[in-house]
Motif scaffolding. Structure first.
Motif, PDB file in Angstrom:
ATOM      1  N   ARG A  18       6.010  -1.887   1.006  1.00 31.40           N
ATOM      2  CA  ARG A  18       5.687  -1.283   2.470  1.00 31.40           C
ATOM      3  C   ARG A  18       6.966  -0.784   3.043  1.00 31.40           C
ATOM      4  NH1 ARG A  18       3.657  -6.214   1.876  1.00 31.40           N
ATOM      5  NH2 ARG A  18       1.587  -5.597   2.535  1.00 31.40           N
ATOM      6  N   SER A  19       7.042  -0.202   4.050  1.00 31.67           N
ATOM      7  CA  SER A  19       8.368   0.176   4.765  1.00 31.67           C
ATOM      8  C   SER A  19       8.794  -0.927   5.220  1.00 31.67           C
ATOM      9  CB  SER A  19       7.957   1.304   5.817  1.00 31.67           C
ATOM     10  OG  SER A  19       7.057   0.639   6.708  1.00 31.67           O
ATOM     11  N   PRO A  20      10.124  -0.768   5.661  1.00 32.40           N
ATOM     12  CA  PRO A  20      10.963  -2.008   6.070  1.00 32.40           C
ATOM     13  C   PRO A  20      10.248  -2.426   7.528  1.00 32.40           C
ATOM     14  CG  PRO A  20      12.291  -0.299   5.287  1.00 32.40           C
ATOM     15  CD  PRO A  20      11.095   0.246   5.444  1.00 32.40           C
ATOM     16  N   LEU A  24       3.877   1.083   7.176  1.00 29.47           N
ATOM     17  CA  LEU A  24       3.088   2.012   6.011  1.00 29.47           C
ATOM     18  C   LEU A  24       3.172   0.934   4.828  1.00 29.47           C
ATOM     19  CD1 LEU A  24       2.506   4.342   4.508  1.00 29.47           C
ATOM     20  CD2 LEU A  24       5.072   4.772   4.077  1.00 29.47           C
ATOM     21  N   ARG A  25       2.142   0.757   4.243  1.00 29.56           N
ATOM     22  CA  ARG A  25       1.595   0.253   3.015  1.00 29.56           C
ATOM     23  C   ARG A  25       1.572   1.209   2.029  1.00 29.56           C
ATOM     24  NH1 ARG A  25      -1.549  -5.136   3.011  1.00 29.56           N
ATOM     25  NH2 ARG A  25      -0.747  -5.952   5.174  1.00 29.56           N
ATOM     26  N   GLU A  26       2.396   0.953   0.744  1.00 30.85           N
ATOM     27  CA  GLU A  26       2.488   2.156  -0.092  1.00 30.85           C
ATOM     28  C   GLU A  26       0.993   2.342  -0.603  1.00 30.85           C
ATOM     29  OE1 GLU A  26       4.274   3.239  -4.565  1.00 30.85           O
ATOM     30  OE2 GLU A  26       4.785   1.320  -3.613  1.00 30.85           O
ATOM     31  N   PHE A  27       0.162   1.408  -0.710  1.00 28.95           N
ATOM     32  CA  PHE A  27      -1.016   1.717  -1.479  1.00 28.95           C
ATOM     33  C   PHE A  27      -1.963   2.696  -0.253  1.00 28.95           C
ATOM     34  CE2 PHE A  27      -5.863   1.008  -2.385  1.00 28.95           C
ATOM     35  CZ  PHE A  27      -5.670   1.355  -3.545  1.00 28.95           C
ATOM     36  N   SER A  28      -1.623   2.473   0.834  1.00 29.33           N
ATOM     37  CA  SER A  28      -2.515   3.443   1.861  1.00 29.33           C
ATOM     38  C   SER A  28      -2.127   5.020   1.433  1.00 29.33           C
ATOM     39  CB  SER A  28      -2.213   3.134   3.285  1.00 29.33           C
ATOM     40  OG  SER A  28      -0.789   3.374   3.767  1.00 29.33           O
ATOM     41  N   PHE A  29      -0.845   5.207   1.226  1.00 33.56           N
ATOM     42  CA  PHE A  29      -0.233   6.691   0.771  1.00 33.56           C
ATOM     43  C   PHE A  29      -0.998   6.969  -0.552  1.00 33.56           C
ATOM     44  CE2 PHE A  29       2.456   9.305  -1.680  1.00 33.56           C
ATOM     45  CZ  PHE A  29       2.354  10.437  -0.915  1.00 33.56           C
ATOM     46  N   ASN A  30      -0.729   6.007  -1.460  1.00 29.93           N
ATOM     47  CA  ASN A  30      -1.180   6.482  -2.947  1.00 29.93           C
ATOM     48  C   ASN A  30      -2.712   6.540  -3.129  1.00 29.93           C
ATOM     49  OD1 ASN A  30       1.600   5.743  -3.165  1.00 29.93           O
ATOM     50  ND2 ASN A  30       0.929   3.619  -4.397  1.00 29.93           N
ATOM     51  N   ILE A 145       4.513   9.344 -10.413  1.00 27.04           N
ATOM     52  CA  ILE A 145       5.206  10.352  -9.510  1.00 27.04           C
ATOM     53  C   ILE A 145       5.800   9.598  -8.183  1.00 27.04           C
ATOM     54  CG2 ILE A 145       4.652  12.417  -7.823  1.00 27.04           C
ATOM     55  CD1 ILE A 145       2.022  12.331  -9.914  1.00 27.04           C
ATOM     56  N   GLU A 146       6.714   9.803  -7.777  1.00 23.62           N
ATOM     57  CA  GLU A 146       7.240   8.932  -6.466  1.00 23.62           C
ATOM     58  C   GLU A 146       7.364  10.307  -5.279  1.00 23.62           C
ATOM     59  OE1 GLU A 146       7.682   5.827  -6.112  1.00 23.62           O
ATOM     60  OE2 GLU A 146       8.292   5.022  -7.984  1.00 23.62           O
ATOM     61  N   CYS A 147       6.482  10.248  -4.485  1.00 20.86           N
ATOM     62  CA  CYS A 147       6.493  11.302  -3.544  1.00 20.86           C
ATOM     63  C   CYS A 147       7.516  11.034  -2.299  1.00 20.86           C
ATOM     64  CB  CYS A 147       5.022  11.580  -3.103  1.00 20.86           C
ATOM     65  SG  CYS A 147       3.874  11.903  -4.338  1.00 20.86           S
ATOM     66  N   GLY A 148       8.326  10.294  -2.459  1.00 26.41           N
ATOM     67  CA  GLY A 148       9.215  10.170  -1.280  1.00 26.41           C
ATOM     68  C   GLY A 148       9.477   8.585  -1.102  1.00 26.41           C
ATOM     69  N   PHE A 149      10.592   8.214  -0.107  1.00 27.06           N
ATOM     70  CA  PHE A 149      10.857   6.962   0.179  1.00 27.06           C
ATOM     71  C   PHE A 149      10.397   6.254   1.444  1.00 27.06           C
ATOM     72  CE2 PHE A 149      13.730   8.006  -3.187  1.00 27.06           C
ATOM     73  CZ  PHE A 149      14.362   7.014  -3.973  1.00 27.06           C
ATOM     74  N   MET A 150       9.855   5.054   1.070  1.00 30.30           N
ATOM     75  CA  MET A 150       9.277   4.508   2.411  1.00 30.30           C
ATOM     76  C   MET A 150      10.507   3.802   3.208  1.00 30.30           C
ATOM     77  SD  MET A 150       6.046   2.269   0.836  1.00 30.30           S
ATOM     78  CE  MET A 150       6.940   1.402  -0.394  1.00 30.30           C
ATOM     79  N   GLU A 155      11.342  10.172   5.559  1.00 29.69           N
ATOM     80  CA  GLU A 155      10.317  10.349   4.524  1.00 29.69           C
ATOM     81  C   GLU A 155       9.212   9.277   4.635  1.00 29.69           C
ATOM     82  OE1 GLU A 155      12.588  12.437   1.036  1.00 29.69           O
ATOM     83  OE2 GLU A 155      11.830  10.461   0.654  1.00 29.69           O
ATOM     84  N   ALA A 156       9.419   8.284   5.553  1.00 29.43           N
ATOM     85  CA  ALA A 156       8.380   7.156   5.631  1.00 29.43           C
ATOM     86  C   ALA A 156       7.337   7.805   6.608  1.00 29.43           C
ATOM     87  CB  ALA A 156       8.949   5.859   6.299  1.00 29.43           C
ATOM     88  N   ALA A 157       7.974   8.618   7.830  1.00 30.71           N
ATOM     89  CA  ALA A 157       6.930   9.114   8.736  1.00 30.71           C
ATOM     90  C   ALA A 157       5.959  10.292   7.895  1.00 30.71           C
ATOM     91  CB  ALA A 157       7.872   9.781   9.860  1.00 30.71           C
ATOM     92  N   LEU A 158       6.894  11.094   6.950  1.00 31.71           N
ATOM     93  CA  LEU A 158       6.118  11.933   6.104  1.00 31.71           C
ATOM     94  C   LEU A 158       4.990  11.420   5.490  1.00 31.71           C
ATOM     95  CD1 LEU A 158       8.930  14.282   4.888  1.00 31.71           C
ATOM     96  CD2 LEU A 158       6.997  15.099   6.497  1.00 31.71           C
ATOM     97  N   LEU A 159       5.253  10.107   4.943  1.00 29.93           N
ATOM     98  CA  LEU A 159       4.317   9.587   3.945  1.00 29.93           C
ATOM     99  C   LEU A 159       2.985   9.215   4.679  1.00 29.93           C
ATOM    100  CD1 LEU A 159       6.855   7.663   1.928  1.00 29.93           C
ATOM    101  CD2 LEU A 159       5.231   9.377   0.955  1.00 29.93           C
ATOM    102  N   MET A 160       3.266   8.861   6.075  1.00 31.59           N
ATOM    103  CA  MET A 160       2.079   8.498   6.883  1.00 31.59           C
ATOM    104  C   MET A 160       1.550   9.959   7.340  1.00 31.59           C
ATOM    105  SD  MET A 160       3.355   5.152   8.918  1.00 31.59           S
ATOM    106  CE  MET A 160       4.901   5.690   9.327  1.00 31.59           C
ATOM    107  N   ASN A 161       1.917  11.005   7.246  1.00 37.40           N
ATOM    108  CA  ASN A 161       1.382  12.162   7.955  1.00 37.40           C
ATOM    109  C   ASN A 161       0.304  12.783   6.974  1.00 37.40           C
ATOM    110  OD1 ASN A 161       1.554  15.400   8.191  1.00 37.40           O
ATOM    111  ND2 ASN A 161       2.501  14.379   9.937  1.00 37.40           N
TER     112      ASN A 161
END
Length: 185
Positions: A18-20, A24-30, A145-150, A155-161
């Motif tokens: 998850r993000s610091p 953001l939990r990684e699995f929610s993006f994935n 694939i790593e789509c950006g850094f949490m 990038e954390a904001a993007l990963l939630m977008n």
């Protein structure tokens, strides 16, 4: 018919992914991106199988055994990256293959990386080699694939977008489709 296994990396309860700030939990993006990729690939006439489940963590061994048992044509594992546990400047997109990867895996990874960089306009960290279980244990072309850094605030904001998730999914689906149509199976 071409069958692709899409792997939403980790699971809903995987510790530490998850993000610091914990938002953001990684699995929610994935998993959100995996669902979109499946939709786009099905529209292209492919069969898509998930290696993960929405409500439980599935072991890496179970994921790779399923891919091998089904003899899918390719395996793509979707992730959001992290560098440490605090916010920092590490950023960008990278795609991994196993160190002894097949030519087909390397071709798929190259297409994937180029497609994601073009679509998402993030830093290009390149195609890299790593001894990840989902790459090592699968018996078909496989990429992670790593789509950006949490751990990077932007990038954390993007990963939630939602729009960014759509960009990533379209890029992943485009790369897989291009790989299939090039006859690299």
């Amino acid at each position: 018919m071409t069958t692709i296994m899409i792997d939403a990396g980790h699971g809903p309860e995987t510790a530490g992914k998850r993000s610091p700030d914990g938002v953001l939990r990684e699995f929610s993006f994935n998993s959100a991106v995996a669902i979109l990729v499946k939709r786009y690939l099905v529209e292209e006439g492919m069969t898509v199988v998930f290696s993960h489940k929405e409500q439980e963590d599935i072991t890496l061994s179970e994921r790779t055994k399923l891919a091998n048992r089904l003899k899918v044509d390719a395996f793509a594992s979707i992730h959001a990256n992290a560098f440490g546990n605090d916010w920092n400047n590490a950023n960008g997109i990278e795609t991994f293959v196993y160190p002894a990867a097949s030519k087909e895996s390397v071709t798929l990874a190259s297409l994937m990386q180029k497609s994601l960089i073009t679509a998402c306009n993030r830093a290009d960290r390149g195609v890299k080699k790593a001894d990840f279980a989902v790459l090592r244990e699968t018996r078909m072309p496989a990429v992670l694939i790593e789509c950006g850094f949490m751990t990077h605030r932007e990038e954390a904001a993007l990963l939630m977008n939602k729009a960014y998730r759509v960009q990533c999914a379209k890029a992943i689906a485009f790369a897989i489709t291009a790989w299939v149509y090039r006859g690299k199976r």
